[in-house]
Design an enzyme around this catalytic site. Structure first.
Site, PDB file in Angstrom:
ATOM      1  CG  ASP A 257      -1.893   1.139   1.252  1.00  0.00           C
ATOM      2  OD1 ASP A 257      -1.446   2.295   1.236  1.00  0.00           O
ATOM      3  OD2 ASP A 257      -3.111   0.888   1.324  1.00  0.00           O
ATOM      4  CG  HIS A 284      -4.739  -1.602  -1.324  1.00  0.00           C
ATOM      5  ND1 HIS A 284      -5.332  -1.775  -0.086  1.00  0.00           N
ATOM      6  CD2 HIS A 284      -5.361  -2.474  -2.164  1.00  0.00           C
ATOM      7  CE1 HIS A 284      -6.246  -2.726  -0.163  1.00  0.00           C
ATOM      8  NE2 HIS A 284      -6.283  -3.163  -1.415  1.00  0.00           N
ATOM      9  CG  ASP A 292      -2.177   5.090   5.590  1.00  0.00           C
ATOM     10  OD1 ASP A 292      -2.333   5.242   4.373  1.00  0.00           O
ATOM     11  OD2 ASP A 292      -2.825   4.276   6.267  1.00  0.00           O
ATOM     12  CG  ASP A 294      -5.899   5.929   3.073  1.00  0.00           C
ATOM     13  OD1 ASP A 294      -5.312   5.280   2.200  1.00  0.00           O
ATOM     14  OD2 ASP A 294      -6.002   5.543   4.242  1.00  0.00           O
ATOM     15  CG  ASP A 323      -7.200   1.659   0.774  1.00  0.00           C
ATOM     16  OD1 ASP A 323      -8.194   2.319   1.127  1.00  0.00           O
ATOM     17  OD2 ASP A 323      -6.555   0.940   1.552  1.00  0.00           O
TER      18      ASP A 323
END
Length: 416
Positions: A257, A284, A292, A294, A323
């Site tokens: 990710d 991701h 993190d 997103d 994601d």
């Protein structure tokens, strides 16, 4: 000039550096990106009380959040209609759809609780990927698969095993493998006295999960690491080193990710190494801002580098999903911008004279390599992208935003 005429001029320009744009567009059409359902409702799902836990937060209260399966599916439909190509959808277990008056805890979930999702995907000719939901649940308050309490660990082991059965159901119904990704929020806020025991318990839990009988050609199990999260700033049990070694030893996938590493680390640099030792790697793609967080995927340097590594390593070997979750802007716009940007990054890579650049590097002709890489940045990439949108029946440029503005006015703003 029309979009087609501009494309013809671009095709000629790219031919000059040995790139066939027609082949690039055909290749891009065959690369699916798995669109995550949780952007549409701020990761709320349908099986809980609407509160988030496990280090997960969404910020903002933009109007129009999907509140039920019908609204979420309608929003996903609209978003997918404005993204060129055929893609996949990515579900969390918390998006089970129950009949009126019915409810099942997560360790009791069954394929029938996802029948409506299969119908949705089948009607649109798209595949489904899946994720156990080991957060936002009373039994996830302290730890899940690494818990000191056997009853807690057993509950989550049963949940993940249930998710493997559901993933197998998706694959059988759709005739395409289902990537099932495991992420847990287990960790410590302050410096732990013992890192080994929690990781030993996690290893034992994963061993017990994978001891079940399932079709490994249909269910592609992945494990996803994280460097830290809210409430687990000092140590995560499921670290990258733990999962990379576990995946290698147990012949499952290691998922990278792009928000789950130190801010100076990038997953674009990891993909080539992973593909030397794994048949496939799962991704991701998101955008961390300082942590993190997103954010929506942009057409930025790192996304372009990820696209290059996917194409160089073989797009059929990379299981690609997005994601992110942003509640401060129109949620459909977030989906569309992120998905289209990921495709733009792939197209950018497909339009590079890869063999020429690799040969220049092999010859250590770094001067010409740098020059060519920089000059290619001003090639008419946008004209090729707009043509790809047009031939796939999707509005080019920013034209698609008109539809989102109308949808917001007619649909989203009427949700109270």
């Amino acid at each position: 000039m029309t979009i087609k005429e501009r494309y013809e001029a671009a095709r000629e320009a790219y031919q000059g550096v040995g790139v066939n744009t027609d082949k690039a567009l055909e290749a891009l059409k065959k690369i699916p990106v798995s669109m995550h359902c949780w952007q549409g409702d701020d990761v709320m799902g349908f099986d809980g009380d609407g509160t988030l836990s496990g280090g997960i937060q969404t910020t903002g209260n933009y109007p129009g959040r999907a509140r039920n399966p019908g609204e979420l599916m309608r929003d996903m439909d609209k978003a997918l209609s404005l993204i060129p190509g055929k893609h996949r959808i990515n579900l969390h277990a918390s998006y089970a759809i129950f009949e009126e008056g019915e409810w099942a805890d997560r360790d009791q979930l069954e394929p029938r609780h996802f029948e409506k999702w299969v119908e949705f995907a089948r009607e649109r000719g798209i595949g489904i990927d899946f994720n156990p939901t080991l957060f936002s649940h009373p039994k996830a308050e302290n730890a899940t698969l690494s818990s000191e309490k056997e009853e807690i660990r057993s509950f989550w082991i049963r949940h993940v095993q249930a998710c493997i059965r559901i993933s197998e159901y998706f694959a059988k119904e759709q005739g395409t493998p289902c990537t099932m990704n495991i992420w847990i929020p287990d960790g410590f806020k302050d410096i732990p006295a013992d890192r080994t025991s929690p990781r030993a318990r996690l290893k034992d839990s994963l061993d017990r999960i994978l001891s079940m009988d399932y079709d490994k050609s249909k269910v592609l199990v992945a494990v996803e690491s994280k460097v830290f999260g809210i409430g687990m700033e000092s140590c995560t049990v499921g670290s990258h080193e733990f999962y990379m070694n576990y995946a290698s030893k147990n012949d499952i996938l290691c998922l990278l990710d792009s928000g789950h590493y130190h801010p100076t680390e990038v997953i674009s640099d990891k993909i080539s190494s992973m593909l030397l030792f794994f048949d496939k790697v799962a991704l991701h793609v998101t955008r961390p801002v300082r942590w993190d967080s997103d954010h929506v995927v942009l057409f930025d340097d790192e996304t372009r580098e990820i696209g290059k590594e996917i194409i160089r390593g073989g797009a059929d070997r990379v299981l690609l999903a997005l994601d992110f979750f942003d509640a401060s802007i129109n949620r459909l716009c977030a989906w569309i911008v992120g998905m289209r940007n990921m495709q733009k990054a792939l197209l950018n890579a497909l339009l590079l004279p890869g063999e020429t650049l690799a040969e220049l590097q092999k010859e250590r002709n770094f001067t010409e390599q740098m020059m060519l890489q920089e000059e290619l940045k001003l090639y008419p990439f946008g004209d090729v992208w707009n043509y790809f949108c047009e031939i796939n029946g999707v509005p080019p440029k920013e034209d698609w935003f008109k539809e989102i503005r109308s949808y917001e006015k007619e649909v989203l703003l009427n949700r109270r």
